[in-house]
Design an enzyme around this catalytic site. Structure first.
Site, PDB file in Angstrom:
ATOM      1  N   ARG A 188     -13.627  -8.708   2.046  1.00 40.55           N
ATOM      2  CA  ARG A 188     -12.224  -8.454   1.704  1.00 40.55           C
ATOM      3  C   ARG A 188     -11.385  -9.695   2.010  1.00 40.55           C
ATOM      4  NH1 ARG A 188     -10.364  -3.230   1.677  1.00 40.55           N
ATOM      5  NH2 ARG A 188      -8.507  -4.192   0.771  1.00 40.55           N
ATOM      6  N   CYS A 234     -16.664   1.746   0.723  1.00 35.95           N
ATOM      7  CA  CYS A 234     -15.457   0.942   0.962  1.00 35.95           C
ATOM      8  C   CYS A 234     -14.937   1.094   2.385  1.00 35.95           C
ATOM      9  CB  CYS A 234     -14.374   1.301  -0.047  1.00 35.95           C
ATOM     10  SG  CYS A 234     -13.928   3.043  -0.060  1.00 35.95           S
ATOM     11  N   HIS A 271      -7.455   0.782  -6.379  1.00 31.38           N
ATOM     12  CA  HIS A 271      -7.650  -0.081  -5.207  1.00 31.38           C
ATOM     13  C   HIS A 271      -8.329  -1.362  -5.706  1.00 31.38           C
ATOM     14  CE1 HIS A 271      -7.875  -1.357  -1.200  1.00 31.38           C
ATOM     15  NE2 HIS A 271      -8.705  -0.481  -0.677  1.00 31.38           N
ATOM     16  N   ASP A 298     -17.181   6.878  -1.618  1.00 32.78           N
ATOM     17  CA  ASP A 298     -15.871   6.774  -0.965  1.00 32.78           C
ATOM     18  C   ASP A 298     -15.641   8.136  -0.302  1.00 32.78           C
ATOM     19  OD1 ASP A 298     -13.209   6.196  -0.284  1.00 32.78           O
ATOM     20  OD2 ASP A 298     -12.438   6.535  -2.315  1.00 32.78           O
ATOM     21  N   GLN A 323     -10.289  -3.887  -3.393  1.00 31.56           N
ATOM     22  CA  GLN A 323     -11.572  -3.395  -2.897  1.00 31.56           C
ATOM     23  C   GLN A 323     -12.661  -3.563  -3.953  1.00 31.56           C
ATOM     24  OE1 GLN A 323     -12.330  -1.783   0.331  1.00 31.56           O
ATOM     25  NE2 GLN A 323     -14.319  -2.408  -0.473  1.00 31.56           N
ATOM     26  N   ARG A 358       0.874  -1.187   0.000  1.00 30.37           N
ATOM     27  CA  ARG A 358       0.000   0.000   0.000  1.00 30.37           C
ATOM     28  C   ARG A 358       0.901   1.222   0.000  1.00 30.37           C
ATOM     29  NH1 ARG A 358      -5.381   1.539   3.420  1.00 30.37           N
ATOM     30  NH2 ARG A 358      -6.150   0.067   1.861  1.00 30.37           N
TER      31      ARG A 358
HETATM   32  N1  NVA Z   1      -9.939   6.777  -1.602  1.00 24.69           N
HETATM   33  C1  NVA Z   1      -9.611   6.329  -0.262  1.00 24.69           C
HETATM   34  C2  NVA Z   1      -9.875   4.873  -0.108  1.00 24.69           C
HETATM   35  C3  NVA Z   1      -9.675   4.360   1.281  1.00 24.69           C
HETATM   36  C4  NVA Z   1      -9.904   2.874   1.388  1.00 24.69           C
HETATM   37  C5  NVA Z   1      -8.160   6.674   0.053  1.00 24.69           C
HETATM   38  O1  NVA Z   1      -7.303   6.478  -0.811  1.00 24.69           O
HETATM   39  O2  NVA Z   1      -7.895   7.156   1.156  1.00 24.69           O
HETATM   40  N1   CP Z   2     -11.394  -0.014   2.466  1.00 25.81           N
HETATM   41  C1   CP Z   2     -10.109  -0.096   2.892  1.00 25.81           C
HETATM   42  O1   CP Z   2      -9.180  -0.356   2.130  1.00 25.81           O
HETATM   43  O2   CP Z   2      -9.960   0.111   4.225  1.00 25.81           O
HETATM   44  P1   CP Z   2      -8.573   0.322   4.994  1.00 25.81           P
HETATM   45  O3   CP Z   2      -8.002   1.654   4.543  1.00 25.81           O
HETATM   46  O4   CP Z   2      -8.958   0.339   6.443  1.00 25.81           O
HETATM   47  O5   CP Z   2      -7.638  -0.790   4.661  1.00 25.81           O
END
Ligand code: NVA
Ligand code: CP
Length: 299
Positions: free
Chosen positions: A286, A258, A128, A218, A131, A101
């Site tokens: 997930r 999400c 992502h 989101d 997800q 990540r």
């Molecule tokens: N768009 C959000 C998704 C979090 C799971 C982010 O990147 O923070």
């Molecule tokens: N939806 C998701 O990826 O959650 P986290 O940021 O908690 O991993």
């Protein structure tokens, strides 16, 4: 060598196969015959916060027979400037797979190229994929095939979530409507890359919600965008999933998020609670879908 770097790079057969295998994997939980990660050590390399992704991958890797180490990027030399290419070449000699990540999509791609071990994108600024595969699985679990259905994404149309939905639409033949204010709509280059996808982009969130099978949102401020928070909240105000918007969708429409959710921003509290069953099924799924992804990656 298989990687899950983006939905864009996944073939249709791979998407369909991962989704099809996830159901039996979910059903067999606690009674796993297959342990495809037996004898393997996996690294999880995270430069951003996570609850769901971190826990679901850690549990999933263990349930598939593997060992897992969580590496906060700030705790290793990567956080002090060691190049991702060098980090990848070191980890590639020690572990059997990696879940990453981070910010730049190119870092995940470089990691895969230099490490030569199966590499899974656990969220970048651009995509992502884990997800959205889970979201499609969750939709199909509740409503049957997503083919020819209408998915409406409301809010930040230039987010990693919106982009993964766009590439999913190119693979799975559903109609995707993205309702977002000007300046937060998908880049034309992304839409051009999603050849064959049926995507409608509009500022009119009511028109986008009309007759939808799935309303999706989101956060308005993604990780790394905190400095733009004020402007984002102001520009996206109104692009909220709430009761009047849900009333425009199909009577059996699903509402998904999400997570994490900011009540009163992208979704109101009452609508979130009314659809919490779906939203937390999504969160649970997930685990199951990522076990399917991991099994696919090492097969
Ligand atoms: N768009 C959000 C998704 C979090 C799971 C982010 O990147 O923070
Ligand atoms: N939806 C998701 O990826 O959650 P986290 O940021 O908690 O991993």
């Amino acid at each position: 060598m298989k990687h899950l770097l983006s939905i864009e790079k996944l073939g249709r057969e791979d998407v369909v196969g991962i989704l099809a295998a996830a159901g039996p994997i979910k059903g067999a939980r606690g009674n796993h015959a297959a342990r495809p990660l037996e004898g393997q050590a996996w690294a999880m390399l995270f430069s951003k916060s996570s609850t769901r992704t971190r826990v679901s991958f850690e549990v999933g890797i263990r349930e598939l027979g593997g060992q897992v180490m969580f590496l906060n990027a700030n705790d290793i030399q990567l956080g002090r400037g060691e190049p991702i290419q060098d980090t990848a070449r070191v980890l590639g000699r020690m572990v059997h797979g990696a879940v990453i990540r981070t910010f730049k999509q190119s870092d995940v791609e470089d990691f895969a190229a230099y490490s030569r071990i199966p590499t899974i994108n656990a969220l970048t600024d651009d995509e992502h994929p884990c997800q959205v595969l889970t979201d499609v699985f969750t939709f199909q679990e509740k409503r049957g095939s997503i083919r020819d259905r209408v998915v409406t994404f409301i809010g930040d149309g230039a987010s990693n979530m919106a982009y993964s939905w766009i590439f999913a639409a190119a693979r799975l033949d559903f109609e995707l409507r993205i309702a977002a204010p000007a300046g937060y709509q998908p880049a034309p280059e992304i839409l051009a890359r999603a050849a064959g996808a049926r995507v409608v982009v509009t500022e009119d969130f009511r028109a986008a919600a009309a007759g939808a099978d799935l309303l999706y949102t989101d956060v308005w401020v993604s990780m790394g965008q905190e400095a733009q928070s004020g402007e984002r909240l102001q520009r996206m105000a109104g692009y909220q999933i709430n009761a009047p918007l849900v009333a425009l969708a199909r009577p059996d429409a699903l509402v998904m998020h999400c997570l994490p959710a900011y009540r009163g921003k992208e979704i109101d509290a009452a609508t979130f609670e009314a659809h919490a069953g779906t939203i937390f099924d999504q969160a649970e799924n997930r685990l199951h879908v990522q076990k399917s992804i991991l099994s696919w990656a090492v097969a």
